[in-house]
Design an enzyme around this catalytic site. Sequence first.
Site, PDB file in Angstrom:
ATOM      1  N   ASP A  18       0.849  -1.196   0.000  1.00 16.62           N
ATOM      2  CA  ASP A  18       0.000   0.000   0.000  1.00 16.62           C
ATOM      3  C   ASP A  18       0.888   1.250   0.000  1.00 16.62           C
ATOM      4  O   ASP A  18       1.808   1.367   0.818  1.00 16.62           O
ATOM      5  CB  ASP A  18      -0.865  -0.046   1.275  1.00 16.62           C
ATOM      6  CG  ASP A  18      -1.932   1.020   1.307  1.00 16.62           C
ATOM      7  OD1 ASP A  18      -2.406   1.432   0.236  1.00 16.62           O
ATOM      8  OD2 ASP A  18      -2.321   1.419   2.427  1.00 16.62           O
ATOM      9  N   HIS A  19       0.643   2.159  -0.912  1.00 21.29           N
ATOM     10  CA  HIS A  19       1.386   3.433  -0.992  1.00 21.29           C
ATOM     11  C   HIS A  19       2.906   3.241  -1.047  1.00 21.29           C
ATOM     12  O   HIS A  19       3.639   3.855  -0.245  1.00 21.29           O
ATOM     13  CB  HIS A  19       1.040   4.360   0.189  1.00 21.29           C
ATOM     14  CG  HIS A  19      -0.366   4.845   0.160  1.00 21.29           C
ATOM     15  ND1 HIS A  19      -0.802   5.811  -0.718  1.00 21.29           N
ATOM     16  CD2 HIS A  19      -1.457   4.477   0.859  1.00 21.29           C
ATOM     17  CE1 HIS A  19      -2.102   6.015  -0.540  1.00 21.29           C
ATOM     18  NE2 HIS A  19      -2.532   5.213   0.404  1.00 21.29           N
ATOM     19  N   ASP A  54       3.028   4.974  -5.385  1.00 19.50           N
ATOM     20  CA  ASP A  54       2.281   6.223  -5.199  1.00 19.50           C
ATOM     21  C   ASP A  54       3.209   7.406  -5.438  1.00 19.50           C
ATOM     22  O   ASP A  54       3.869   7.899  -4.531  1.00 19.50           O
ATOM     23  CB  ASP A  54       1.690   6.280  -3.791  1.00 19.50           C
ATOM     24  CG  ASP A  54       0.867   7.541  -3.587  1.00 19.50           C
ATOM     25  OD1 ASP A  54       0.784   8.362  -4.527  1.00 19.50           O
ATOM     26  OD2 ASP A  54       0.301   7.700  -2.490  1.00 19.50           O
ATOM     27  N   GLU A  58      -1.399   5.966  -8.916  1.00 16.70           N
ATOM     28  CA  GLU A  58      -2.373   6.969  -8.439  1.00 16.70           C
ATOM     29  C   GLU A  58      -2.223   8.289  -9.188  1.00 16.70           C
ATOM     30  O   GLU A  58      -1.116   8.754  -9.441  1.00 16.70           O
ATOM     31  CB  GLU A  58      -2.189   7.212  -6.931  1.00 16.70           C
ATOM     32  CG  GLU A  58      -3.168   8.246  -6.376  1.00 16.70           C
ATOM     33  CD  GLU A  58      -3.248   8.284  -4.847  1.00 16.70           C
ATOM     34  OE1 GLU A  58      -3.031   7.239  -4.203  1.00 16.70           O
ATOM     35  OE2 GLU A  58      -3.549   9.370  -4.318  1.00 16.70           O
ATOM     36  N   GLY A 109      -7.654   8.499   6.933  1.00 15.73           N
ATOM     37  CA  GLY A 109      -7.750   8.742   8.365  1.00 15.73           C
ATOM     38  C   GLY A 109      -9.168   8.809   8.891  1.00 15.73           C
ATOM     39  O   GLY A 109     -10.135   8.532   8.177  1.00 15.73           O
ATOM     40  N   HIS A 149      -9.015   4.940  -2.395  1.00 14.27           N
ATOM     41  CA  HIS A 149      -8.346   4.972  -1.090  1.00 14.27           C
ATOM     42  C   HIS A 149      -9.221   5.763  -0.123  1.00 14.27           C
ATOM     43  O   HIS A 149     -10.252   6.315  -0.510  1.00 14.27           O
ATOM     44  CB  HIS A 149      -6.971   5.653  -1.234  1.00 14.27           C
ATOM     45  CG  HIS A 149      -5.940   4.746  -1.811  1.00 14.27           C
ATOM     46  ND1 HIS A 149      -4.874   4.287  -1.088  1.00 14.27           N
ATOM     47  CD2 HIS A 149      -5.842   4.182  -3.040  1.00 14.27           C
ATOM     48  CE1 HIS A 149      -4.151   3.487  -1.859  1.00 14.27           C
ATOM     49  NE2 HIS A 149      -4.710   3.404  -3.053  1.00 14.27           N
ATOM     50  N   ASN A 190     -10.240   0.656  -0.317  1.00  7.57           N
ATOM     51  CA  ASN A 190      -9.291   0.547   0.794  1.00  7.57           C
ATOM     52  C   ASN A 190      -9.916   0.967   2.108  1.00  7.57           C
ATOM     53  O   ASN A 190     -10.439   2.086   2.232  1.00  7.57           O
ATOM     54  CB  ASN A 190      -8.097   1.478   0.536  1.00  7.57           C
ATOM     55  CG  ASN A 190      -7.172   0.956  -0.537  1.00  7.57           C
ATOM     56  OD1 ASN A 190      -7.495   0.019  -1.245  1.00  7.57           O
ATOM     57  ND2 ASN A 190      -6.008   1.575  -0.655  1.00  7.57           N
ATOM     58  N   ILE A 191      -9.824   0.091   3.088  1.00  7.60           N
ATOM     59  CA  ILE A 191     -10.407   0.352   4.411  1.00  7.60           C
ATOM     60  C   ILE A 191      -9.387  -0.012   5.480  1.00  7.60           C
ATOM     61  O   ILE A 191      -8.979  -1.167   5.583  1.00  7.60           O
ATOM     62  CB  ILE A 191     -11.710  -0.467   4.599  1.00  7.60           C
ATOM     63  CG1 ILE A 191     -12.742  -0.075   3.532  1.00  7.60           C
ATOM     64  CG2 ILE A 191     -12.277  -0.268   6.007  1.00  7.60           C
ATOM     65  CD1 ILE A 191     -13.956  -0.979   3.461  1.00  7.60           C
ATOM     66  N   SER A 241      -8.830   2.656   8.577  1.00 11.28           N
ATOM     67  CA  SER A 241      -9.179   3.381   9.808  1.00 11.28           C
ATOM     68  C   SER A 241     -10.356   2.748  10.544  1.00 11.28           C
ATOM     69  O   SER A 241     -10.367   2.712  11.789  1.00 11.28           O
ATOM     70  CB  SER A 241      -9.505   4.842   9.483  1.00 11.28           C
ATOM     71  OG  SER A 241      -8.381   5.472   8.930  1.00 11.28           O
TER      72      SER A 241
END
Length: 322
Positions: free
Chosen positions: A83-84, A105, A135, A182, A224, A267-268, A270
């Site tokens: 991720d990222h 990213d 991205e 976030g 995201h 994307n989950i 938080s």
Amino acid sequence: MPLVTSTEMFKKAYDGGYAIGAFNVNNMEIVQAITEACKEEHAPVILQVSKGARAYANHTYLVKLVEAAVIECPEIPIVLHLDHGPDFETCKSCIDGGFTSVMIDASSKPFAENIEITRKVVEYAHDHGVVVEAELGTLAGVEDEVKVSAEDSSYTHPEEVEEFVTKTGCDSLAIAIGTSHGAYKFTAAQCTRNEKGILVPPPLRFDVLEEVSRRLPGFPIVLHGSSSVPQEYVKMINEHGGKMPDAVGIPEEQLRKAATMSVCKINIDSDLRLAMTGTIRQFFVEHPDKFDPREYLKPARANIKELVRHKLVDVLGCSGKA
Ligand code: G3H
Ligand code: 13P
Ligand code: ZN
């Protein structure tokens, strides 16, 4: 089955009008919670690891935890995704180290530089049978150490996507349509309040998504920053010693709608953190004498699992698609 890439998953998701959940993993309990829910729901899944997760838990531990999940859940397809990814070296390290998918990213870089870096990662990844997410556009919020203010965020420009995808050869594209990383996705000033006093965020830019999809027919799009910040967990945190005023996320119905369109990966992260933190805070308040991590991690894991199940069934629509 062994770890898979997302190629087949995305094709089926695109054609079937649903999305695959991409959940961030940092420790054993989170891996178990996600994959047990996916196993019971017969849902394909993407387990993703950030730079921060690798720094916290160590690359090898995370890969081995995911490999354990693959053994425990042989009937569902699982992708291990970076991720990222911040640079070529991090992507290369994950490609060489057992990941089946990476994100580069470079969205904060100028367009031409983003293309150049992404192209380099794609060449290396494809040579090694690994797929690449890139991205375009900048999300607000915090990811790794980088904090992007709402003013510095920018929606994806649909007129750039064909050139970007053609020149880079990326396999999926994350776009910015108003989601944010976030638990504090929007300032109170950006929102309205409903009759219960809960903040209601501005709607996602479905016009941007539609124009991107029109220009890239059949191409998988990624969202995201798609946590919904469940108010039950914000309340649980705040009622047990926490302080998270005005935490607000993306309404689930809007994510459900995106999943029926070209969005194949959501994307989950938080939301899972909130479930874990709320549950542990409540446990400590209710059992001030307890100190065995297994006792407080067990209900936290159970609540993450039920939250993931809810996402699979009610938001992503991917239950039964494994
Ligand atoms: O987008 C970022 C993910 O939520 C991962 O967060 O960098 O704190 O691991 P992290
Ligand atoms: P959330 O912070 O909304 O969970 O987003 C997670 C994410 O985009 C990971 O890449
Ligand atoms: Zn993200």
